[in-house]
Enzyme design. Structure first.
Site, PDB file in Angstrom:
ATOM      1  N   HIS A  12      -8.012  -0.092  -8.443  1.00  0.00           N
ATOM      2  CA  HIS A  12      -7.040   0.775  -9.127  1.00  0.00           C
ATOM      3  C   HIS A  12      -7.749   1.993  -9.717  1.00  0.00           C
ATOM      4  CE1 HIS A  12      -5.166  -3.372  -9.687  1.00  0.00           C
ATOM      5  NE2 HIS A  12      -4.201  -2.729  -9.063  1.00  0.00           N
TER       6      HIS A  12
ATOM      7  N   LYS B 206      -6.245  -1.133   1.031  1.00  0.00           N
ATOM      8  CA  LYS B 206      -6.192  -2.594   0.937  1.00  0.00           C
ATOM      9  C   LYS B 206      -4.809  -3.119   1.347  1.00  0.00           C
ATOM     10  CE  LYS B 206      -6.318  -6.738  -1.228  1.00  0.00           C
ATOM     11  NZ  LYS B 206      -5.053  -6.786  -1.885  1.00  0.00           N
TER      12      LYS B 206
HETATM   13  P1  AMP Z   1      -1.271  -3.624  -7.107  1.00  0.00           P
HETATM   14  O1  AMP Z   1      -1.497  -3.509  -8.583  1.00  0.00           O
HETATM   15  O2  AMP Z   1      -1.973  -4.777  -6.477  1.00  0.00           O
HETATM   16  O3  AMP Z   1       0.181  -3.498  -6.737  1.00  0.00           O
HETATM   17  O4  AMP Z   1      -1.972  -2.353  -6.460  1.00  0.00           O
HETATM   18  C1  AMP Z   1      -1.683  -1.059  -6.895  1.00  0.00           C
HETATM   19  C2  AMP Z   1      -2.345  -0.058  -5.975  1.00  0.00           C
HETATM   20  O5  AMP Z   1      -3.761  -0.277  -5.974  1.00  0.00           O
HETATM   21  C3  AMP Z   1      -1.885  -0.209  -4.524  1.00  0.00           C
HETATM   22  O6  AMP Z   1      -1.757   1.067  -3.940  1.00  0.00           O
HETATM   23  C4  AMP Z   1      -3.010  -0.974  -3.902  1.00  0.00           C
HETATM   24  O7  AMP Z   1      -3.150  -0.748  -2.515  1.00  0.00           O
HETATM   25  C5  AMP Z   1      -4.196  -0.409  -4.661  1.00  0.00           C
HETATM   26  N1  AMP Z   1      -5.316  -1.359  -4.570  1.00  0.00           N
HETATM   27  C6  AMP Z   1      -5.304  -2.686  -4.872  1.00  0.00           C
HETATM   28  N2  AMP Z   1      -6.499  -3.246  -4.624  1.00  0.00           N
HETATM   29  C7  AMP Z   1      -7.292  -2.250  -4.142  1.00  0.00           C
HETATM   30  C8  AMP Z   1      -8.652  -2.185  -3.680  1.00  0.00           C
HETATM   31  N3  AMP Z   1      -9.432  -3.263  -3.657  1.00  0.00           N
HETATM   32  N4  AMP Z   1      -9.122  -1.002  -3.268  1.00  0.00           N
HETATM   33  C9  AMP Z   1      -8.328   0.119  -3.264  1.00  0.00           C
HETATM   34  N5  AMP Z   1      -7.051   0.119  -3.686  1.00  0.00           N
HETATM   35  C10 AMP Z   1      -6.534  -1.041  -4.118  1.00  0.00           C
END
Ligand code: AMP
Length: 288
Positions: free
Chosen positions: A44, A156
């Protein structure tokens, strides 16, 4: 001089968010939006830093969106770590944390949702029915609330980014979508808020996702072009972890997500695997 970065301004209502965004626009700033479900990690943070690097007034939404969870999924136990999240956002100098309640996002009588056909049906869509409807709907709402110039997503969740790109193009949403590289732990495991569910032993086994993608990359570099052969080798690597259950191994066109039989150009390899009741996903672009 105090050099401690300030906490981001925390707002909980759409009205307060729009006031912040309007004030930034009056200062001639462009707006970057990073939608998240909180439990923030370096993945994030990399999105926030990408937005700040562009000089954008950066809004990070933290909202565990109930409509993208199926009954029986982990909505209730999804990690919620607001204080730590705000500290991380302060370290990467986010400007606003938008932390709405479910009632603020879904007003009484809410009845409209967005369905992205085809792209959203396969893989995650097959294993998590209604998941992308919830994601597309909440992302469109967040885009309408913050009206950013650029919204940032992580590779991801490759299929999610593809679904959102499609939605933004189809519905003429005036925003640029940027997808940033996956941030990994030192052993290759893609960072995810759900990794905390894994016991130490399962955490060790979880590296098979990335190992399978690395093997595919290696085989393609050495000339393998048959998608079925690659998938079979990836399967073996993943199943070397006892209790690993494969939801899918896909080799597909990176734009349309249509399955390919031969690796003739850049190809998306995507996997979803459950280890010890925790469902993990990962992907990599294979380049011949
Ligand atoms: P989430 O909180 O899991 O819904 O993720 C929020 C954003 O962060 C989304 O756009 C995900 O793709 C991105 N994200 C989550 N994990 C990663 C990671 N390991 N590397 C890059 N972006 C990420």
């Amino acid at each position: 001089m105090n050099t401690e970065p300030a906490l981001p301004n925390v707002v909980t209502t759409v009205e307060a968010l729009r006031r912040e965004v309007a004030a930034a626009r009056r200062r001639q700033q462009r707006i970057g939006l990073v939608p998240t479900m909180g439990a923030l990690h370096e993945g994030h943070a990399s999105l926030v830093r990408a937005s700040k690097a562009q000089g954008h007034f950066t809004v990070v939404s933290i909202f565990v969106n109930p409509t993208q969870f199926a009954p029986g999924e982990d909505l209730d136990r999804y990690p919620r770590t607001l204080d730590a999240d705000l500290a991380k956002l302060s370290a990467c100098r986010a400007d606003v944390a938008f932390v709405p309640s479910a009632d603020e996002v879904y007003k009484p009588g809410h009845a409209t949702s967005v369905d992205v056909d085809r792209l959203g049906r396969r893989w995650e869509g097959e294993h998590r029915p209604n998941h992308f409807r919830g994601v597309a709907t909440v992302v469109l709402k967040l885009l309408n609330m913050a009206a950013p110039d650029v919204a940032y997503f992580g590779q991801k969740d490759y299929q999610q980014a593809a679904v959102i790109r499609r939605m933004v193009a189809d519905l003429d949403v005036p925003v640029e979508i940027r997808v940033c590289p996956t941030v990994r732990e030192p052993d290759g495991l893609a960072m995810s808020s759900r990794n905390v569910y894994l016991s130490p032993a399962a955490r060790g086994r979880a590296t098979v996702l990335w190992k399978s993608l690395c093997l595919a990359r290696e085989m393609v570099a050495q000339g393998e072009r048959d998608a079925a052969v690659l998938a079979e080798q990836m399967r073996e690597v993943i199943l070397s972890a006892e209790d690993a259950r494969i939801d899918y191994i896909a080799l597909a066109d990176p734009d349309t997500l249509e399955p390919v039989e031969r690796i003739d150009g850049p190809t998306l390899a995507a996997v979803a695997v459950t280890i010890e009741n925790t469902r993990l996903i990962d992907n990599e672009i294979l380049v011949p």
